[in-house]
Design a protein around this motif. Sequence first.
Motif, PDB file in Angstrom:
ATOM      1  N   SER A  42      -5.297   6.406  11.232  1.00  0.00           N
ATOM      2  CA  SER A  42      -5.124   5.422  10.163  1.00  0.00           C
ATOM      3  C   SER A  42      -3.656   5.309   9.771  1.00  0.00           C
ATOM      4  CB  SER A  42      -5.961   5.817   8.940  1.00  0.00           C
ATOM      5  OG  SER A  42      -7.333   5.742   9.229  1.00  0.00           O
ATOM      6  N   TYR A  43      -3.009   6.435   9.581  1.00  0.00           N
ATOM      7  CA  TYR A  43      -1.599   6.426   9.171  1.00  0.00           C
ATOM      8  C   TYR A  43      -0.735   5.753  10.232  1.00  0.00           C
ATOM      9  CZ  TYR A  43       2.976   8.219   7.656  1.00  0.00           C
ATOM     10  OH  TYR A  43       4.294   8.328   7.247  1.00  0.00           O
ATOM     11  N   ALA A  44      -0.905   6.169  11.488  1.00  0.00           N
ATOM     12  CA  ALA A  44      -0.063   5.630  12.560  1.00  0.00           C
ATOM     13  C   ALA A  44      -0.299   4.136  12.753  1.00  0.00           C
ATOM     14  CB  ALA A  44      -0.337   6.381  13.860  1.00  0.00           C
ATOM     15  N   SER A  45      -1.556   3.720  12.748  1.00  0.00           N
ATOM     16  CA  SER A  45      -1.854   2.308  12.998  1.00  0.00           C
ATOM     17  C   SER A  45      -1.369   1.428  11.858  1.00  0.00           C
ATOM     18  CB  SER A  45      -3.359   2.109  13.227  1.00  0.00           C
ATOM     19  OG  SER A  45      -4.102   2.414  12.065  1.00  0.00           O
ATOM     20  N   MET A  46      -1.515   1.895  10.620  1.00  0.00           N
ATOM     21  CA  MET A  46      -1.083   1.075   9.486  1.00  0.00           C
ATOM     22  C   MET A  46       0.441   1.035   9.364  1.00  0.00           C
ATOM     23  SD  MET A  46      -4.016   1.557   6.544  1.00  0.00           S
ATOM     24  CE  MET A  46      -4.086   3.336   6.549  1.00  0.00           C
ATOM     25  N   LYS A  47       1.114   2.138   9.699  1.00  0.00           N
ATOM     26  CA  LYS A  47       2.580   2.095   9.739  1.00  0.00           C
ATOM     27  C   LYS A  47       3.042   1.120  10.819  1.00  0.00           C
ATOM     28  CE  LYS A  47       5.215   4.291   7.735  1.00  0.00           C
ATOM     29  NZ  LYS A  47       5.910   4.068   6.430  1.00  0.00           N
ATOM     30  N   ALA A  48       2.358   1.122  11.953  1.00  0.00           N
ATOM     31  CA  ALA A  48       2.709   0.194  13.028  1.00  0.00           C
ATOM     32  C   ALA A  48       2.458  -1.248  12.606  1.00  0.00           C
ATOM     33  CB  ALA A  48       1.907   0.524  14.285  1.00  0.00           C
ATOM     34  N   ASP A  49       1.421  -1.474  11.803  1.00  0.00           N
ATOM     35  CA  ASP A  49       1.087  -2.830  11.371  1.00  0.00           C
ATOM     36  C   ASP A  49       2.071  -3.376  10.337  1.00  0.00           C
ATOM     37  OD1 ASP A  49      -1.056  -2.909  13.063  1.00  0.00           O
ATOM     38  OD2 ASP A  49      -2.549  -2.416  11.535  1.00  0.00           O
ATOM     39  N   GLU A  50       2.784  -2.499   9.654  1.00  0.00           N
ATOM     40  CA  GLU A  50       3.800  -2.966   8.707  1.00  0.00           C
ATOM     41  C   GLU A  50       4.901  -3.739   9.426  1.00  0.00           C
ATOM     42  OE1 GLU A  50       3.419   0.723   5.477  1.00  0.00           O
ATOM     43  OE2 GLU A  50       5.249   0.456   6.650  1.00  0.00           O
ATOM     44  N   ASP A  51       5.196  -3.319  10.646  1.00  0.00           N
ATOM     45  CA  ASP A  51       6.212  -3.999  11.459  1.00  0.00           C
ATOM     46  C   ASP A  51       5.868  -3.771  12.921  1.00  0.00           C
ATOM     47  OD1 ASP A  51       8.359  -5.087  12.746  1.00  0.00           O
ATOM     48  OD2 ASP A  51       9.886  -3.859  11.754  1.00  0.00           O
ATOM     49  N   THR A  52       5.231  -4.762  13.532  1.00  0.00           N
ATOM     50  CA  THR A  52       4.768  -4.603  14.910  1.00  0.00           C
ATOM     51  C   THR A  52       5.918  -4.483  15.904  1.00  0.00           C
ATOM     52  OG1 THR A  52       4.601  -7.018  15.134  1.00  0.00           O
ATOM     53  CG2 THR A  52       2.613  -5.829  14.457  1.00  0.00           C
TER      54      THR A  52
ATOM     55  N   ASN B  98       1.374   5.354  17.260  1.00  0.00           N
ATOM     56  CA  ASN B  98       0.036   4.790  17.426  1.00  0.00           C
ATOM     57  C   ASN B  98      -0.505   5.081  18.822  1.00  0.00           C
ATOM     58  OD1 ASN B  98      -2.176   3.371  16.468  1.00  0.00           O
ATOM     59  ND2 ASN B  98      -1.376   1.385  17.067  1.00  0.00           N
ATOM     60  N   GLN B  99       0.336   4.920  19.825  1.00  0.00           N
ATOM     61  CA  GLN B  99      -0.083   5.215  21.198  1.00  0.00           C
ATOM     62  C   GLN B  99      -0.360   6.703  21.385  1.00  0.00           C
ATOM     63  OE1 GLN B  99       2.881   3.634  23.854  1.00  0.00           O
ATOM     64  NE2 GLN B  99       2.616   1.530  23.128  1.00  0.00           N
ATOM     65  N   GLU B 100       0.439   7.527  20.724  1.00  0.00           N
ATOM     66  CA  GLU B 100       0.286   8.972  20.878  1.00  0.00           C
ATOM     67  C   GLU B 100      -1.068   9.452  20.361  1.00  0.00           C
ATOM     68  OE1 GLU B 100       2.761  13.115  19.929  1.00  0.00           O
ATOM     69  OE2 GLU B 100       3.338  11.231  18.951  1.00  0.00           O
ATOM     70  N   ILE B 101      -1.473   8.994  19.177  1.00  0.00           N
ATOM     71  CA  ILE B 101      -2.756   9.439  18.642  1.00  0.00           C
ATOM     72  C   ILE B 101      -3.909   8.872  19.467  1.00  0.00           C
ATOM     73  CG2 ILE B 101      -2.812   7.581  16.921  1.00  0.00           C
ATOM     74  CD1 ILE B 101      -4.351  11.106  16.608  1.00  0.00           C
ATOM     75  N   SER B 102      -3.744   7.657  19.998  1.00  0.00           N
ATOM     76  CA  SER B 102      -4.780   7.080  20.860  1.00  0.00           C
ATOM     77  C   SER B 102      -4.967   7.933  22.110  1.00  0.00           C
ATOM     78  CB  SER B 102      -4.412   5.646  21.250  1.00  0.00           C
ATOM     79  OG  SER B 102      -4.337   4.814  20.114  1.00  0.00           O
ATOM     80  N   GLN B 103      -3.862   8.390  22.677  1.00  0.00           N
ATOM     81  CA  GLN B 103      -3.938   9.244  23.866  1.00  0.00           C
ATOM     82  C   GLN B 103      -4.609  10.573  23.547  1.00  0.00           C
ATOM     83  OE1 GLN B 103       0.173   9.408  24.992  1.00  0.00           O
ATOM     84  NE2 GLN B 103       0.163   7.382  25.962  1.00  0.00           N
ATOM     85  N   LYS B 104      -4.317  11.119  22.367  1.00  0.00           N
ATOM     86  CA  LYS B 104      -4.931  12.389  21.975  1.00  0.00           C
ATOM     87  C   LYS B 104      -6.445  12.237  21.832  1.00  0.00           C
ATOM     88  CE  LYS B 104      -0.985  14.605  21.582  1.00  0.00           C
ATOM     89  NZ  LYS B 104      -0.545  15.547  22.641  1.00  0.00           N
TER      90      LYS B 104
ATOM     91  N   TRP C  23       0.837  -1.197   0.000  1.00  0.00           N
ATOM     92  CA  TRP C  23       0.000   0.000   0.000  1.00  0.00           C
ATOM     93  C   TRP C  23       0.874   1.249   0.000  1.00  0.00           C
ATOM     94  CZ3 TRP C  23      -2.738  -1.653   5.142  1.00  0.00           C
ATOM     95  CH2 TRP C  23      -1.839  -1.599   6.215  1.00  0.00           C
ATOM     96  N   ASP C  24       0.280   2.348  -0.384  1.00  0.00           N
ATOM     97  CA  ASP C  24       1.004   3.622  -0.459  1.00  0.00           C
ATOM     98  C   ASP C  24       0.386   4.587   0.547  1.00  0.00           C
ATOM     99  OD1 ASP C  24       2.357   5.915  -1.048  1.00  0.00           O
ATOM    100  OD2 ASP C  24       1.955   5.871  -3.208  1.00  0.00           O
ATOM    101  N   LEU C  25       1.018   4.697   1.708  1.00  0.00           N
ATOM    102  CA  LEU C  25       0.479   5.543   2.769  1.00  0.00           C
ATOM    103  C   LEU C  25       0.822   7.014   2.581  1.00  0.00           C
ATOM    104  CD1 LEU C  25       0.996   3.293   5.939  1.00  0.00           C
ATOM    105  CD2 LEU C  25      -0.943   3.406   4.362  1.00  0.00           C
ATOM    106  N   THR C  26       1.610   7.336   1.552  1.00  0.00           N
ATOM    107  CA  THR C  26       1.858   8.758   1.275  1.00  0.00           C
ATOM    108  C   THR C  26       0.595   9.442   0.769  1.00  0.00           C
ATOM    109  OG1 THR C  26       2.602   8.361  -1.005  1.00  0.00           O
ATOM    110  CG2 THR C  26       4.285   8.308   0.743  1.00  0.00           C
ATOM    111  N   HIS C  27      -0.419   8.654   0.401  1.00  0.00           N
ATOM    112  CA  HIS C  27      -1.707   9.252   0.047  1.00  0.00           C
ATOM    113  C   HIS C  27      -2.347   9.903   1.274  1.00  0.00           C
ATOM    114  CE1 HIS C  27      -2.157   6.125  -3.455  1.00  0.00           C
ATOM    115  NE2 HIS C  27      -1.116   6.925  -3.595  1.00  0.00           N
TER     116      HIS C  27
END
Length: 630
Positions: free
Chosen positions: A102-112, A121-127, A43-47
Amino acid sequence: MKNLFFNVFKVFCTTMIFFSTVLFTQNLSAQRDRNDIDPKYKWDLTHLYPSDEAWKISLENQMPKVDELVSYRGKLSTNAKTLFTFLEKQSNLYKEMSRLYSYASMKADEDTGNAFYQGMNQEISQKFSIAGSKMSFVSPELAAIPKETIDKFMKQQPKLKTYAQFFDNLYRQQKYILSDKEERIIAEAGKLKQAPYNIYNIFSNAEMPFPTITLSTGEKLYLDQAAYTKHRSNENAADRALVFREFWKSFENYKSTFAQQLYANINADVFTKNARGYNSCLESSISANNIPVEVYHSLIANINKNLPTFHRYLNIKKRLLGVDTLKYSDTYASGVKGVEMMFDYEKGKDLVVNATKPLGESYYSVVARAFDEGWVDMYPSKGKRSGAYSNGSAYDVHPYVLMNYNDDFDGVTTLAHEFGHAMHSYLSNKNQAFANADYSIFVAEVASTVNERLLAKLILEETTEKNARLSLLMDILDGFRTTLFRQTQFAEFELKIHEAVENGQPLTADVLNAMYKDILYRYYGHNEGICNIEDLYAVEWAYIPHFYYNFYVYQYATSFTASVALGQDILNGTPGATDKYLKFLSSGSSKYPIDLLKETGVDMTSEVPFVKAMEAMNYYMDEVEKLLGK
């Protein structure tokens, strides 16, 4: 009703988890380095954001917007312009924060194992959590505005009609909305409710000890959850029985720990039900989508009434396996040996595109170009999240699909399934304002399962060899077992344990085992000699994560029955069926889910969809018996 902002985020996260957990097994061959995979398969997350730095800048820009929204406190009833401005700003804020997540979680899913992206991912969840707490005033303040005032505002500012469904739902649940202070307390308590599941998840997946067993081949196997998922379908009956027995012994050893976790989780549900004044935890859970509790009870009643149909399937499984007694450990085994249907990337892609052609060019052409436009992350790699999901929360971009494709039948079925979700999101986002684009969980599995049915029809048409057809038909029937009967079995158990706690009954491990065993025996016909179940397997409840999700699983079964009815109409060429279905996919949450399905001709308050599902199941069993020769 929780405050709007925090509740939407919770639903989004839970949905993402379920698409992966319920439907798909873990991938065990993810050995390639991600850098070695051709970009056309990623996938291309730069979109979403051109760089991590752009993501960070956007995140920093959002929190001042939360404070700006808080400045509207006490002013929402001032006039139509003020109310509309606030709702638009709130909508735009959530839209951007969903994109950030979406961006943070999918980047995290590329390499857990990548700590940097896990931190994002944790930062946006806290926000999200902070924003939800700060904006807890919104629902009580809006609910306090008389409906007549809102109606007047909508005449003065017609654009407010975008939020008509939201206000209808708000007033429908008005009596359950608490004061500003009480809503803030419940929002904060929501963080505590996550603890039982988090403990369950960490313990069962990371810290719980599992045994090492020796298979008949001499292979030594560390029997954790991933190994159980793989080897429970072992061709050797003795190995299957060994896998079942030793795996469930592990859970039996810690059943009291799991019982306390589940008991704590249900007590949190009871707290919410009591605090808001609902009649039951069930009503508290499903009222947000305006689902009558009768739909839940009717599902359980219909399944129990049709257990003879399920037992017919089990007898066919027994016949195919050639065993004198069907055991619970046999239920995942394939009854057709020597059939290995393989579908490489190009074949799998073509099958999914061609399978969706009955839905028209406006549908299948989007599926076709999605593969070339960076929507899909196709192959497994080191550290990549297992399973599969569709993420359609980036409203202004396009959906994304995570896969762990293995060139097999399960892989192509999963691909079709996830594109059902993706196209549902694509069409809803394209045709609805952001406020109405997010479809209800109650209908979330309809589109995915319709795609599975379209794919199965196509592959069956292309398959003539007897054993291959038998294998495909049994795969379809296995779907009835795992999605319709098994999920309803879970739903019945979930209802019973909630009712027990509501009535003041403690849930010890032995009580839970007894409840689950009673349901398991009944569904599988243990006492009638249909399928033999060892007492040990009554601890299976401890393995199921969905019991921490508060009446979620029944929706897999209801969506399945709805998809059977819709799929039949589409494939039979029923006049208007395809157009009605595409309208349904384009409607988001602009109406209540029950009403949206009724517009397609599927009435989930009646028995008709369930009857059609049973007719379809019996048809497939008839086809199997024709091939076997009665």
